[in-house]
Motif scaffolding. Structure first.
Motif, PDB file in Angstrom:
ATOM      1  N   GLU A 123       0.835  -1.203   0.000  1.00  0.00           N
ATOM      2  CA  GLU A 123       0.000   0.000   0.000  1.00  0.00           C
ATOM      3  C   GLU A 123       0.873   1.258   0.000  1.00  0.00           C
ATOM      4  O   GLU A 123       0.605   2.209  -0.734  1.00  0.00           O
ATOM      5  N   GLN A 124       1.918   1.273   0.824  1.00  0.00           N
ATOM      6  CA  GLN A 124       2.836   2.414   0.854  1.00  0.00           C
ATOM      7  C   GLN A 124       3.569   2.567  -0.476  1.00  0.00           C
ATOM      8  O   GLN A 124       3.769   3.686  -0.961  1.00  0.00           O
ATOM      9  N   ASN A 183      -6.536   2.699  -3.871  1.00  0.00           N
ATOM     10  CA  ASN A 183      -6.327   3.469  -2.637  1.00  0.00           C
ATOM     11  C   ASN A 183      -5.259   4.545  -2.797  1.00  0.00           C
ATOM     12  O   ASN A 183      -5.229   5.509  -2.033  1.00  0.00           O
ATOM     13  N   ALA A 184      -4.403   4.386  -3.806  1.00  0.00           N
ATOM     14  CA  ALA A 184      -3.376   5.392  -4.097  1.00  0.00           C
ATOM     15  C   ALA A 184      -3.878   6.417  -5.118  1.00  0.00           C
ATOM     16  O   ALA A 184      -3.118   7.282  -5.561  1.00  0.00           O
ATOM     17  N   ALA A 240       2.341   6.351  -7.138  1.00  0.00           N
ATOM     18  CA  ALA A 240       1.356   7.310  -7.642  1.00  0.00           C
ATOM     19  C   ALA A 240       1.932   8.724  -7.659  1.00  0.00           C
ATOM     20  O   ALA A 240       1.727   9.475  -8.617  1.00  0.00           O
ATOM     21  N   ARG A 241       2.678   9.098  -6.607  1.00  0.00           N
ATOM     22  CA  ARG A 241       3.328  10.421  -6.578  1.00  0.00           C
ATOM     23  C   ARG A 241       4.390  10.548  -7.670  1.00  0.00           C
ATOM     24  O   ARG A 241       4.582  11.615  -8.233  1.00  0.00           O
ATOM     25  N   LYS A 277      -2.851   6.975 -13.480  1.00  0.00           N
ATOM     26  CA  LYS A 277      -2.998   8.205 -12.710  1.00  0.00           C
ATOM     27  C   LYS A 277      -3.902   9.170 -13.445  1.00  0.00           C
ATOM     28  O   LYS A 277      -3.824   9.341 -14.629  1.00  0.00           O
ATOM     29  N   GLN A 299       1.310   4.224  -3.022  1.00  0.00           N
ATOM     30  CA  GLN A 299       1.226   5.667  -2.771  1.00  0.00           C
ATOM     31  C   GLN A 299       2.468   6.376  -3.324  1.00  0.00           C
ATOM     32  O   GLN A 299       2.374   7.428  -3.969  1.00  0.00           O
ATOM     33  N   LYS A 300       3.625   5.806  -3.050  1.00  0.00           N
ATOM     34  CA  LYS A 300       4.897   6.378  -3.511  1.00  0.00           C
ATOM     35  C   LYS A 300       4.953   6.409  -5.041  1.00  0.00           C
ATOM     36  O   LYS A 300       5.381   7.399  -5.649  1.00  0.00           O
ATOM     37  N   TRP A 338      -4.691  -1.746  -3.813  1.00  0.00           N
ATOM     38  CA  TRP A 338      -3.518  -0.902  -3.531  1.00  0.00           C
ATOM     39  C   TRP A 338      -3.472   0.256  -4.512  1.00  0.00           C
ATOM     40  O   TRP A 338      -3.203   1.391  -4.131  1.00  0.00           O
ATOM     41  N   GLN A 339      -3.736  -0.046  -5.793  1.00  0.00           N
ATOM     42  CA  GLN A 339      -3.700   0.995  -6.817  1.00  0.00           C
ATOM     43  C   GLN A 339      -4.827   2.010  -6.611  1.00  0.00           C
ATOM     44  O   GLN A 339      -4.584   3.220  -6.650  1.00  0.00           O
TER      45      GLN A 339
END
Length: 190
Positions: free
Chosen positions: A105-106, A166-167, A112-113, A190, A109-110, A163-164
């Protein structure tokens, strides 16, 4: 096996038009990156690999990459900063089975940024079916192996999609491999 799978799947991944910058996490031999770059003019890939693996992985890639599509960077995706809006495409194959739910999950998020607007995050894995007994022999065997040798094991497609999403990424499609039964690439945008 990886040579054929990389050729098959490179033609199915929806690379954004005009893409130039790709990150291949744990890309080892570089075959998936090399094939994607061959099919998408102007695309180049950085393969992020653990420091102990960079030298041998780069030597393998050199045999398949006479045009210099890929470069290697030593690092650890769980601890390294990937930047913001750096990449058109981030791909990770046969790695997330080593990570826990929280780490995946982390990581999403990373990533996606780190993606540019319209960029894609591709997760390639042996997929565990979300219903027991329906995952096939390869998924079951690799799931058992990874659960004994890693922090986790195989993931289901709904788990990977979560995971995707949620990001903040939108599911685009899931690409099954004909070359490697049970292997799928889950694509978020994205």
């Amino acid at each position: 096996l990886s040579v054929n799978a990389s050729k098959e799947l490179a033609g199915k991944i929806p690379v954004p038009k005009g893409a130039t910058n790709m990150l291949d996490i744990g890309g080892s031999h570089g075959l998936y990156s090399i094939e994607l770059c061959k099919k998408n003019e102007g695309l180049r890939s950085t393969i992020l690999e653990l420091p102990a693996a960079v030298e041998s992985a780069a030597a393998i890639a050199k045999r398949y990459d006479p045009s210099g599509y890929v470069t290697y960077k030593a690092g650890n995706v769980l601890t390294d900063d990937l930047g913001e809006q750096q990449y058109d495409l981030v791909m990770i194959n046969n790695v997330v089975h080593h990570f826990t739910v929280e780490q995946n999950e982390q990581l999403a998020q990373k990533i996606a940024r780190s993606l540019k607007p319209g960029g894609i995050y591709v997760i390639g894995e042996m997929i565990r079916n979300d219903k027991p007994g329906k995952g096939g022999i390869l998924a079951a065997a690799t799931g058992l192996y990874f659960s004994m040798t890693s922090q986790s094991g195989n993931w289901s497609e709904p788990e990977i999609k979560s995971w995707q999403s949620n990001a903040g990424l939108k599911h685009v499609k899931t690409i099954p491999s004909m070359t490697v039964p049970g292997f799928k690439m889950v694509v978020g945008k994205k």
